[in-house]
Design a protein around this motif. Structure first.
Motif, PDB file in Angstrom:
ATOM      1  N   PHE A   1      -9.202   2.706  -6.760  1.00 14.40           N
ATOM      2  CA  PHE A   1      -7.660   3.013  -6.052  1.00 14.40           C
ATOM      3  C   PHE A   1      -7.258   2.082  -5.169  1.00 14.40           C
ATOM      4  O   PHE A   1      -8.172   0.995  -4.861  1.00 14.40           O
ATOM      5  CB  PHE A   1      -7.808   4.304  -5.402  1.00 14.40           C
ATOM      6  N   ASN A   2      -5.940   2.089  -5.010  1.00 17.05           N
ATOM      7  CA  ASN A   2      -5.449   1.221  -4.069  1.00 17.05           C
ATOM      8  C   ASN A   2      -5.425   1.708  -2.803  1.00 17.05           C
ATOM      9  O   ASN A   2      -4.782   2.695  -2.374  1.00 17.05           O
ATOM     10  CB  ASN A   2      -3.802   0.774  -4.405  1.00 17.05           C
ATOM     11  N   ASN A   3      -6.070   0.875  -1.734  1.00 19.82           N
ATOM     12  CA  ASN A   3      -6.084   1.497  -0.287  1.00 19.82           C
ATOM     13  C   ASN A   3      -4.664   1.572   0.325  1.00 19.82           C
ATOM     14  O   ASN A   3      -3.881   0.653   0.346  1.00 19.82           O
ATOM     15  CB  ASN A   3      -6.970   0.493   0.350  1.00 19.82           C
ATOM     16  N   ILE A   4      -4.637   2.707   0.925  1.00 18.21           N
ATOM     17  CA  ILE A   4      -3.589   2.910   1.875  1.00 18.21           C
ATOM     18  C   ILE A   4      -3.594   2.455   3.427  1.00 18.21           C
ATOM     19  O   ILE A   4      -4.611   3.037   3.843  1.00 18.21           O
ATOM     20  CB  ILE A   4      -3.061   4.405   1.848  1.00 18.21           C
ATOM     21  N   ARG A   5      -2.929   1.601   3.713  1.00 18.93           N
ATOM     22  CA  ARG A   5      -3.213   1.380   5.392  1.00 18.93           C
ATOM     23  C   ARG A   5      -2.623   2.359   6.061  1.00 18.93           C
ATOM     24  O   ARG A   5      -1.327   2.067   6.184  1.00 18.93           O
ATOM     25  CB  ARG A   5      -2.820  -0.291   5.728  1.00 18.93           C
ATOM     26  N   GLY A   6      -3.090   3.263   6.599  1.00 16.44           N
ATOM     27  CA  GLY A   6      -2.344   4.516   7.243  1.00 16.44           C
ATOM     28  C   GLY A   6      -2.289   4.182   8.781  1.00 16.44           C
ATOM     29  O   GLY A   6      -3.261   3.555   9.204  1.00 16.44           O
TER      30      GLY A   6
ATOM     31  N   PHE B   1       6.381   2.834  -3.511  1.00 17.71           N
ATOM     32  CA  PHE B   1       5.967   4.306  -3.819  1.00 17.71           C
ATOM     33  C   PHE B   1       6.073   5.187  -3.022  1.00 17.71           C
ATOM     34  O   PHE B   1       5.670   6.344  -3.149  1.00 17.71           O
ATOM     35  CB  PHE B   1       4.253   4.089  -4.212  1.00 17.71           C
ATOM     36  N   PHE B   2       6.334   4.783  -1.912  1.00 17.09           N
ATOM     37  CA  PHE B   2       6.604   5.978  -0.843  1.00 17.09           C
ATOM     38  C   PHE B   2       8.007   6.618  -0.713  1.00 17.09           C
ATOM     39  O   PHE B   2       8.865   5.550  -0.420  1.00 17.09           O
ATOM     40  CB  PHE B   2       6.360   5.054   0.720  1.00 17.09           C
ATOM     41  N   PRO B   3       8.241   7.725  -1.103  1.00 15.84           N
ATOM     42  CA  PRO B   3       9.600   8.056  -1.098  1.00 15.84           C
ATOM     43  C   PRO B   3      10.111   8.221   0.262  1.00 15.84           C
ATOM     44  O   PRO B   3       9.175   7.992   1.277  1.00 15.84           O
ATOM     45  CB  PRO B   3       9.453   9.678  -1.725  1.00 15.84           C
TER      46      PRO B   3
ATOM     47  N   THR C   1       5.690   1.252   6.440  1.00 17.13           N
ATOM     48  CA  THR C   1       5.760  -0.200   7.044  1.00 17.13           C
ATOM     49  C   THR C   1       4.813  -0.832   6.719  1.00 17.13           C
ATOM     50  O   THR C   1       4.998  -2.142   6.696  1.00 17.13           O
ATOM     51  CB  THR C   1       6.537  -0.279   8.385  1.00 17.13           C
ATOM     52  N   ARG C   2       3.663  -0.518   6.682  1.00 16.20           N
ATOM     53  CA  ARG C   2       2.437  -1.276   6.810  1.00 16.20           C
ATOM     54  C   ARG C   2       1.955  -1.518   5.417  1.00 16.20           C
ATOM     55  O   ARG C   2       1.003  -2.370   5.214  1.00 16.20           O
ATOM     56  CB  ARG C   2       1.052  -0.528   7.408  1.00 16.20           C
ATOM     57  N   GLN C   3       2.696  -1.088   4.242  1.00 14.70           N
ATOM     58  CA  GLN C   3       2.052  -1.138   2.916  1.00 14.70           C
ATOM     59  C   GLN C   3       2.833  -2.782   2.232  1.00 14.70           C
ATOM     60  O   GLN C   3       4.105  -2.891   2.628  1.00 14.70           O
ATOM     61  CB  GLN C   3       2.752  -0.175   1.918  1.00 14.70           C
TER      62      GLN C   3
END
Ligand SMILES: Nc1nc2c(c(=O)[nH]1)N[C@H]1C(S)=C(S)[C@@H](COP(=O)(O)OP(=O)(O)OC[C@H]3O[C@@H](n4cnc5c(=O)[nH]c(N)nc54)[C@H](O)[C@@H]3O)O[C@H]1N2
Ligand SMILES: Nc1nc2c(c(=O)[nH]1)N[C@H]1C(S)=C(S)[C@@H](COP(=O)(O)OP(=O)(O)OC[C@H]3O[C@@H](n4cnc5c(=O)[nH]c(N)nc54)[C@H](O)[C@@H]3O)O[C@H]1N2
Ligand SMILES: [Mo]
Length: 768
Positions: A365-370, A539-541, A532-534
Motif C-alpha cells: 500500500f501507499n503510506n498516508i502521511r497523516g 486522491f483526496f476529494p 497538504t502532506r501528500q
C-alpha cells in the motif's frame, strides 16, 4: 444512509437498533472481515459500562493521602462531572505544586481505539503538557527490544515496518519463507489505527499456491494455517541457537555471500569467530543447537539444504521473539543470517519483521502521511522504558540502565492513564498491584469496569468510538474513513476530548487546549492538514465530497514494496543511519556500553526461564495474542467468549504433558508458579510441543483470595515474569515463563470480572 465505524480490527457498516444497541456489518471493500467487531454489539450499556464519573471511597475518605486503602478492592462513589473536574484539576495542581511535574506519570501505554482525532493518549499528553509536563514512557510492549536494537544495526526500525517487502514480491520471487514464530493469521486481523481491507490470508495463500514453500518454526502448529507447510518444533526462546547453527553450517559449506557482506555490512568476522567458537571453544553447530532448541540435528541440516537450494529465501521473525529474555538477539541474529544469504533488498528475499503480526506487514500500500492532534512539548525529561513501571514505583530515585546511559527513576505521586490497560499488558501483576498502591492518586479515562478502572481512584467515563465522530487515517493503511457517530454518549460519558476540555477549563487553559475548535472542526483540520502532506493530493476529494462518500482508498503502488531496496541499489547514495552507514553485524556502540546481557554482536544467552532450566514438573508458558479480541478489549462481549471454556481462558497442553499430570480435556486446572496462580480450562492437543503450554492473553483480571487464586478467569500475566530483556532495551519478557499445572478439584468459583464494584451515593439521591 450508511454509517461507518473503523476499529483496529477493521471497518464496518453500523446500524443502531433501539437506544443503545448496534449491529456491525462487513465493510464492502473487505474480502476477509474480522468477527472481532461484533463483540461490541451487546455491551454498550450493560452493567460493565461506566456511566458516571466515579471516585473511590477510600480515597475520598483519606485525609492524609498515605492512608488510601487498598486499590482494587474498594467501593466507588458516583459524582457529578462538575465535582470530578474540580477534584482532578485540584489534585493535579496539588501534586504539581508539592512535588513537581516529574512526579506525574502519564506514560499511559496502550492501544485505545482507532480514529485519528479521539486518540486518548494524544489528548492526555497535549493536556498535561499545558500543565508543565509529565514523566513519559519509551517504546512499546510489542517489540521494545527491536525498537532499541535494530536502529543500531539498520539505522531504523519503526519506519521500516510499513516498508516491509510485500506479499506480491514474495509470491513472484520467493522460493522459501522461513517464519520464526510463524505467520499467525489471527494477528493479521489487527492494524493500529484502523484498516479498510484484510489482506493477509489472500497474501499468504497466493504465495503458497504459486509454489512458495513455508516453514513454521514455532512451538505451536497453529502459528501457520497452511496445510502443506513444514512445522519445525522448537523450544520457546531458543531461536537464536538455531540461527547460529544455520550460520555455522552455511559458513562451513562456503555458501556465504561474501560480496554482500563486504559491500553492505561491517563486523562479520567478529560474529563468525563467535559462531565457530574461536574464543569460547564452542562451535555453534547443529549438535550444539539441537540440545538447546529440541530440534533434531538432522532437521537443522535439512533446513540448511533447503535454504541453499532455494533461489530466494525470505526470513520472517515474529514480534513475539522480542518479548522474551534477551529479546534483542533473535532480531539481530536473523538480520545477520539474512546478510550471509545476501538477499536483503532483493525481490522476495531478505528479512521481514513479523509478517501478519498486523495487517500492514506485507500489505502493498501507499503510506498516508497523516496529521494528528499536536501534542505540544513535554518540558519534563524524566522517562522510563515502558515495561519498567512496577520497578519505577518500587524504586524511586534509583538508577536504571537503558541504551547506553544511566538514568534515575522518578518518584511518582500521581498516575493518569487514558487508553491502555496495565492490568492487561504488564507482567507479574501481583507485583504490580503492590507497587500500584504507592502513588497518592490514580486517575483514568475508561468506558468499562475493567481492572484498571477498579484499581483507580478517580474514573472519568469516556465514550466508545460509536458515540462520537472521527476519522480513520493511518500511516499503516491506504483507506480513509469518516467514522460517524451512531448513538449518543451512553449514560453520562464524554469523549476524551471533552473530558480534557473540561479539565483545561478548570485549570484556565481551555482556549489553548481546544484552539476554539470543536470535534467537527478538528476532524476537518486533520483531513485538510493530511491532504497538504501528500505528494499526490489528487486522491483526496474535497472535504464536502469526502463527507458524502464517507470513505476512499489511495490506490496501491504498481510495484511491490521492497524493504531496503534503495540502500542495496546504491549504498553510497542511500547510506543507513548507522555509524558506518552499513548494516552493523558488529556494533562498536553497543559493545562500548559494556553490558553483560547484550554484546557487540548477536549471541546466544540463556533465558532466565525456559525448558532447559526447568525440572520435569514445569512447562514453558507462552501467552500469545487472542484470536477473538484485541488484548483485553471487548473481553466482556460475546465474540471473545468463543475462545473460552465455561467462561475461562483456555490453556493448550500437549497430550503427554496432560497425561502425566492427570489432566483431562476441557477440565479446570490451576496454573501456578512462585509469582501467582490462575484458573484455566485445558485444551489437550498435539499441536503444541511437549514441555510448552499456552494461554492467550486478554481475560480481565479476577482475583479469588478464597480459592487462593490470583485470577479465577485465566489472566496469564499473574504468572509471567517482570524483568527487562537486557540493559539495552529493557523490554518486556512475557514469553519467558515457567509454570506448573495441576487439576483443579474445588467447586468452580463464580466469575466476577465483568461485575462493577459496589457503587454508592447515586448522584440524584446525594448531590456530591
Ligand atoms: N502475557 C503477555 N502480555 C502481553 C503481551 C503478550 O504477548 N503476552 N503482549 C503485549 C502487547 S504486544 C501489547 S501491545 C499490550 C497491549 O496492552 P493494551 O494496549 O494496554 O491493551 P488493551 O486491552 O488494548 O487496552 C486498551 C484500553 O483502552 C481502553 N479504551 C478503548 N477505547 C478507548 C477510548 O476511546 N478512550 C479511552 N480513554 N480508553 C479507551 C480499553 O477499554 C482498554 O482498557 O499487551 C502486552 N501484554
Ligand atoms: N487477534 C489479535 N491480533 C493481534 C493482537 C491481539 O490482541 N489479537 N495484538 C496485536 C499486537 S499489539 C501485536 S504486538 C501483535 C503481536 O504479534 P506476535 O508477536 O506475532 O504475536 P503472538 O501471538 O504473541 O506470537 C505469535 C506466535 O509466536 C510464537 N512464539 C512465542 N515465543 C516464541 C519463541 O520463542 N520462538 C518461536 N519460534 N515462536 C514463539 C507463539 O507460538 C505465538 O503464537 O499482534 C497484533 N495482532
Ligand atoms: Mo503489541
Amino acid at each position: 444512509m450508511n454509517k461507518y465505524t473503523s476499529t483496529h480490527w477493521g471497518t464496518y457498516e453500523v446500524k443502531r437498533y433501539g437506544k443503545n444497541r448496534v449491529k456491525l456489518y462487513p465493510f464492502e471493500d473487505d474480502k476477509d472481515p474480522s468477527i472481532i467487531g461484533q463483540g461490541i454489539e451487546d455491551i454498550l450499556d450493560d452493567e460493565s459500562r461506566i456511566k458516571h464519573p466515579m471516585i473511590r471511597k477510600g480515597w475520598l475518605n483519606a485525609k492524609d493521602k498515605d492512608l488510601t486503602g487498598l486499590r482494587g478492592d474498594d467501593e466507588f462513589v458516583e459524582v457529578s462531572w462538575e465535582n470530578a473536574f474540580r477534584t482532578v484539576a485540584t489534585e493535579i495542581q496539588r501534586v504539581k505544586n508539592t512535588y513537581g511535574n516529574s512526579s506525574i506519570y502519564a506514560g499511559s501505554y496502550g492501544w485505545a481505539s482507532a480514529g485519528r482525532f479521539h486518540h486518548a493518549q494524544s489528548h492526555l499528553k497535549r493536556f498535561l503538557n499545558f500543565t508543565g509536563g509529565f514523566t513519559y514512557s519509551k517504546n512499546t510492549y510489542s517489540f521494545a527490544a527491536a525498537e532499541v536494537l535494530v536502529p543500531h544495526v539498520l539505522g531504523d526500525f519503526y519506519n521500516y515496518l510499513p516498508e516491509t517487502t510485500s506479499w506480491q514480491s514474495i509470491t513472484k520471487n520467493s522460493s522459501l519463507v522461513i517464519a520464526f514464530g510463524g505467520i499467525p493469521l489471527k494477528n493479521g486481523q489487527i492494524n493500529a489505527g484502523g484498516l479498510g481491507a484484510h489482506v493477509q490470508k489472500e497474501g499468504i495463500n497466493k504465495a503458497a499456491m504459486n509454489g512458495v514453500k513455508f516453514i513454521n518454526v514455532s512451538p505451536l502448529r497453529s502459528d501457520l494455517h497452511l496445510k502443506n507447510s513444514t512445522w519445525v518444533k522448537i523450544n520457546p526462546n531458543t531461536d537464536v541457537a538455531l540461527i547460529m547453527a544455520l550460520a555455522f553450517h552455511l559458513d562451513e559449506a562456503k555458501l556465504v555471500n561474501k560480496e554482500f557482506l563486504k559491500r553492505y555490512t561491517v563486523g562479520y568476522q567478529k560474529f563468525i569467530d563467535y559462531v565457530r567458537g574461536k574464543k569460547d571453544g564452542i562451535a555453534k553447530n547443529a549438535r550444539w543447537a539441537s540440545a538447546i532448541t529440541g530440534v533434531n540435528e538432522k532437521i537443522i541440516r535439512d533446513l540448511i539444504l533447503q535454504i541453499s537450494d532455494a533461489k530466494r529465501t525470505m526470513i520472517s521473525v515474529s514480534w513475539s521473539l522480542t518479548r522474551q529474555d534477551h529479546g534483542e538477539q533473535p532480531f539481530w541474529a536473523a538480520i545477520t543470517f539474512a546478510c550471509m544469504l545476501g538477499q536483503i533488498g532483493l525481490p522476495g528475499g531478505g528479512i521481514g519483521f513479523g509478517y501478519s503480526a498486523v495487517n500492514s506487514m506485507g500489505n502493498n500500500f501507499n503510506n498516508i502521511r497523516g496529521a494528528s492532534v499536536p501534542q505540544g512539548t513535554n518540558n519534563i525529561k524524566s522517562f522510563i522504558p515502558v515495561a519498567r513501571i512496577s520497578e519505577m514505583l518500587e524504586k524511586p530515585n534509583q538508577p536504571f540502565e537503558y541504551n547506553g546511559s544511566t538514568y534515575n527513576y522518578p518518584d511518582i505521586k500521581l498516575i493518569y492513564w487514558a487508553g491502555g490497560n496495565p492490568f492487561h499488558h504488564h507482567q507479574d501483576l501481583n507485583r504490580m498491584i503492590k507497587a500500584w498502591q504507592k502513588p497518592e492518586t490514580i486517575i483514568c479515562n475508561e468506558w468499562c469496569w475493567n481492572s484498571l478502572a477498579k484499581h483507580s481512584d478517580i474514573i472519568l467515563p469516556c465514550t466508545t468510538a460509536l458515540e462520537r465522530n472521527d476519522i480513520m487515517i493511518s500511516p499503516r493503511d491506504p483507506y480513509v474513513v469518516y467514522m460517524e457517530k451512531v448513538l449518543e454518549p451512553v449514560g453520562n460519558s464524554k469523549t476524551d476530548f471533552d473530558i480534557f476540555c473540561g479539565l483545561a477549563k478548570e485549570l484556565g487553559f481551555l482556549e489553548k487546549y481546544s484552539l476554539n475548535k470543536n470535534e467537527e472542526e478538528w476532524i476537518k483540520w486533520i483531513y485538510e492538514e493530511t491532504k497538504t502532506r501528500q505528494n499526490d493530493q489528487s486522491f483526496f476529494p474535497n472535504y464536502k465530497n469526502f463527507l458524502e462518500k464517507k470513505w476512499f482508498k489511495i490506490p496501491n503502488p504498481k510495484e511491490p514494496k521492497l524493504l531496503l531496496n534503495d540502500f542495496i541499489k546504491d549504498p553510497a547514495a542511500h547510506p543507513l543511519k548507522t555509524p558506518s552507514g552499513k548494516i552493523e553485524i558488529f556494533s562498536k556502540n553497543i559493545e562500548s556500553f559494556n553490558y553483560s546481557d547484550c554484546k557487540g554482536h548477536a549471541a546466544w544467552f540463556e533465558p532466565v526461564e525456559y525448558i532447559k532450566k526447568s525440572d520435569k514438573r514445569k512447562l514453558h508458558l507462552l501467552s500469545n495474542q487472542p484470536r477473538y479480541k484485541l488484548h483485553s478489549q471487548l473481553d466482556n462481549g460475546q465474540i471473545s467468549q468463543r475462545e473460552k471454556l465455561f467462561g475461562r481462558s483456555v490453556i493448550e497442553i500437549n497430550k503427554e504433558d496432560a497425561a502425566e499430570r492427570g489432566i483431562k480435556n476441557k477440565s479446570p486446572v490451576r496454573v501456578f508458579n512462585e509469582r501467582g496462580s490462575c484458573l484455566a480450562f485445558s485444551k489437550i492437543s498435539s499441536n503444541i510441543i511437549r514441555g510448552v503450554t499456552n494461554i492467550s492473553t486478554g481475560a480481565w483480571l479476577d482475583p479469588d483470595p478464597e480459592n487462593n487464586l490470583s485470577c479465577k478467569h485465566g489472566n496469564p500475566n499473574v504468572l509471567t515474569l517482570d524483568k527487562g530483556t537486557s540493559q539495552l532495551a529493557q523490554g518486556p519478557i512475557a514469553h519467558s515463563c515457567l509454570v506448573e499445572i495441576e487439576p483443579f478439584y474445588n467447586e468452580l468459583p463464580k466469575l466476577t470480572a465483568y461485575k462493577p464494584p459496589l457503587i454508592i451515593n447515586k448522584i440524584k439521591k446525594n448531590k456530591l
